[in-house]
Motif scaffolding. Structure first.
Motif, short mmCIF file in Angstrom:
data_model
loop_
_atom_site.label_atom_id
_atom_site.label_comp_id
_atom_site.label_asym_id
_atom_site.label_seq_id
_atom_site.Cartn_x
_atom_site.Cartn_y
_atom_site.Cartn_z
N GLU A 215 0.83 -1.20 0.00
CA GLU A 215 0.00 0.00 0.00
C GLU A 215 0.87 1.25 0.00
OE1 GLU A 215 -4.14 -0.85 2.36
OE2 GLU A 215 -2.34 -0.48 3.51
N CYS A 216 0.36 2.30 -0.61
CA CYS A 216 1.03 3.59 -0.52
C CYS A 216 0.35 4.37 0.61
CB CYS A 216 0.96 4.32 -1.86
SG CYS A 216 -0.69 4.94 -2.27
N PRO A 217 0.80 5.57 0.90
CA PRO A 217 0.20 6.29 2.03
C PRO A 217 -1.31 6.54 1.91
CG PRO A 217 2.30 7.26 1.45
CD PRO A 217 2.00 6.24 0.39
N ARG A 218 -1.88 6.40 0.72
CA ARG A 218 -3.34 6.57 0.60
C ARG A 218 -4.09 5.43 1.27
NH1 ARG A 218 -4.08 11.52 -1.99
NH2 ARG A 218 -6.24 10.84 -1.92
N GLN A 219 -3.42 4.30 1.47
CA GLN A 219 -4.05 3.12 2.09
C GLN A 219 -5.28 2.66 1.32
OE1 GLN A 219 -4.43 4.46 6.24
NE2 GLN A 219 -2.80 3.01 6.76
N MET B 260 -3.01 -2.04 -2.89
CA MET B 260 -1.56 -2.23 -2.87
C MET B 260 -1.01 -2.10 -4.29
SD MET B 260 -1.44 -5.56 -0.36
CE MET B 260 -2.68 -6.53 -1.19
N HIS B 261 -0.06 -1.20 -4.48
CA HIS B 261 0.58 -1.07 -5.80
C HIS B 261 1.36 -2.35 -6.09
CE1 HIS B 261 -0.35 3.08 -6.69
NE2 HIS B 261 -0.06 3.39 -5.44
N LEU B 262 1.01 -3.00 -7.16
CA LEU B 262 1.76 -4.19 -7.57
C LEU B 262 2.86 -3.72 -8.52
CD1 LEU B 262 0.83 -7.66 -7.95
CD2 LEU B 262 1.82 -6.69 -10.02
N PRO C 90 -6.53 5.64 -11.68
CA PRO C 90 -5.17 5.87 -11.21
C PRO C 90 -5.15 6.27 -9.74
CG PRO C 90 -5.97 7.77 -12.45
CD PRO C 90 -7.10 6.78 -12.41
N CYS C 91 -4.02 6.02 -9.08
CA CYS C 91 -3.89 6.40 -7.67
C CYS C 91 -3.43 7.85 -7.60
CB CYS C 91 -2.88 5.49 -6.98
SG CYS C 91 -2.72 5.83 -5.23
N PRO C 92 -4.00 8.62 -6.69
CA PRO C 92 -3.59 10.03 -6.57
C PRO C 92 -2.10 10.20 -6.25
CG PRO C 92 -5.55 9.59 -5.24
CD PRO C 92 -5.08 8.27 -5.77
N CYS C 93 -1.43 9.14 -5.81
CA CYS C 93 0.00 9.28 -5.47
C CYS C 93 0.85 9.39 -6.73
CB CYS C 93 0.47 8.11 -4.61
SG CYS C 93 0.86 6.62 -5.55
N GLY C 94 0.27 9.07 -7.89
CA GLY C 94 1.00 9.26 -9.15
C GLY C 94 1.69 8.02 -9.69
ZN ZN Z 1 -0.64 5.19 -4.56
#
Ligand code: ZN
Ligand code: ADP
Length: 436
Positions: free
Chosen positions: A249-253, A256-258, A311-315
């Motif tokens: 997982e990234c901080p967005r929780q 999980m980014h594979l 897409p995940c906001p973390c980029g």
């Molecule tokens: Zn992310």
């Protein structure tokens, strides 16, 4: 960008990622063809490694199952000279005979890199003290994140499993800020703090935890965060595909980014083996893209999950896996209904008066199958009166019925009274055979 350990690969543009995957897939298939197993299976299918021209061509490749790995034990999947292999790992054998996985030096470097970027992503930094409370040895959880955390410069305490009082002492003596643990143990360890008259929130410097190796619900994560006063991140991996560092997982929780530069991801319907529709749950299938000593093609993990949309906001363009909803071999059938232990856990953890440990017992009474959920009550509910106890049982029965569509028996047990160990929790005790 400070939030990435490896910005070029973590923030790679989607079209560049696809090009890299294709290049790596072709190389991986060529390397795999050097192993006895794939040499034979490719030949039987008349498949030439050079004929893989697009990413979609992966569908022409054969699946690999755990049974194949067992049949090939110990060297059937080795694709390099044995002298190039420098590390051997084996799966923990939760579901049968173990399987062997070899790594070359380059494999260990890339695995370490994946673990380092996963840990950096959740916020681990050189000033952190990382207490690694999972098994070292053949089990991959310990060594995998150990090297990852060292590579990013954190101080690593290779604490290993068990010895709870010592774990607590280490946390306090060295000011551990981050923990790696199995979720069932994380819930268990709070009892040791209590016995020692300590409060994990007040008497430690913890701020991060990595939870992995076994399925757990969102509510279990929240409980762990609450108990220790930290942020807990879901970490997925399996020994056949290195171990930890497959997805995190990234901080967005939120999923999980594979790491798609290292693994080609497919989600298939486990019955038809066809791809599921976008966003649907199915079996996670992974092809290694960088492994050298032991490439695996379309490995059927038996883990069930879906891909989160958008897409995940973390980029990071690496697609996000949902929580693992269970493994296809975890599922049990009772009175014709399919049930995953995770469904039961989600219901139990929603009740604050229920503790962290539970066991599902399947028995037979005459011709009838009986499912009994035994759950410990939480410490603060230890002295609950009989009326409240009956109310809680009734609520749990109703909530379980709504979730799994049959009404199990529910038995409440005293805190810390059900069997438990430091390793992966066994949630189902199926004693129906013999009665047949
Ligand atoms: Zn992310
Ligand atoms: P074994 O198959 O013997 O348990 P491993 O130790 O390699 O061997 O465990 C890998 C398995 O653990 C995965 O296939 C998956 O079922 C489970 N697992 C690992 N991490 C997670 C996670 N974060 N959530 C749910 N399940 C997980």
């Amino acid at each position: 960008m400070e939030t990435c350990f490896h910005p070029r690969l973590e923030l790679i543009a989607p079209e560049e990622l696809a090009a890299l995957q294709l290049k790596r897939l072709r190389a991986s298939v060529r390397r795999a063809a050097a192993s006895p197993h794939y040499r034979e299976t490719f030949a039987a299918l008349g498949l030439k490694p050079g004929s893989i021209k697009t990413l979609d061509d992966v569908k022409r490749l054969p699946f690999t199952t755990k049974a194949d790995l067992r049949a090939g034990f110990p060297n059937g999947f080795l694709a390099v000279d044995r002298r190039q292999a420098v590390r051997l790992h084996a799966s923990s054998g939760t579901t049968g005979a173990p399987t062997a996985v070899y790594h070359s030096q380059a494999d260990l470097r890339s695995w370490t890199g994946l673990c380092a970027r996963s840990l950096f992503m959740i916020g681990l930094r050189p000033e952190d003290v990382f207490q690694n409370m999972v098994g070292y040895g053949l089990f991959t959880g310990g060594l995998g994140l150990h090297y990852g955390a060292e590579a990013l410069g954190a101080l690593v305490i290779p604490a290993g499993v068990g010895n709870s009082r010592r774990q607590v002492a280490l946390m306090r003596q060295f000011g551990s800020t981050a923990l790696h643990m199995i979720p069932s143990y994380a819930l268990k360890l709070q009892e040791t703090f209590r016995d020692m008259g300590l409060d994990p929130r007040r008497h430690t410097s913890l701020r991060l935890a990595v939870l992995g190796a076994e399925p757990h619900s969102e509510l279990t994560r929240r409980r762990v965060e609450e108990i220790y006063g930290l942020k807990a991140f879901n970490s997925y991996g399996l020994s056949e595909l290195n171990g930890p560092g497959v997805a995190m997982e990234c901080p967005r929780q939120e999923g999980m980014h594979l790491w798609e530069d290292a693994f080609l991801l497919e989600i298939v319907n486990p019955a038809t083996l066809e791809p599921v529709a976008e966003g649907e749950t199915g079996e996670v299938v992974l092809t290694t893209l960088v492994r050298q000593a032991m490439p695996l093609i379309r490995y059927r993990t038996r883990d069930l999950a879906s891909i989160l949309p958008g897409p995940c906001p973390c980029g990071r363009p690496h697609r996000r896996l949902s929580r693992i909803e269970g493994r296809s071999d975890d599922m049990f059938i009772i009175k014709g209904v399919n049930v995953f232990p995770m469904q039961v856990e989600a219901v139990l953890m929603a009740e604050p008066e229920v503790g962290g440990n539970y066991l599902i017992e399947l028995t037979r009474e005459g011709s009838e199958e009986v499912m009994t959920v035994r759950a410990e009550v939480a410490e603060q509910a230890r002295r609950m009166d009989a009326g409240k106890m009956a109310g809680l049982r009734k609520r749990l029965c109703a909530a379980l019925k709504a979730e799994i569509l049959l009404t199990p028996r529910v038995e409440l047990a005293a805190p810390d009274s059900l069997p438990s160990g430091p390793g992966k929790a066994q949630r189902v005790d199926d004693r129906r055979r013999g009665g047949e």
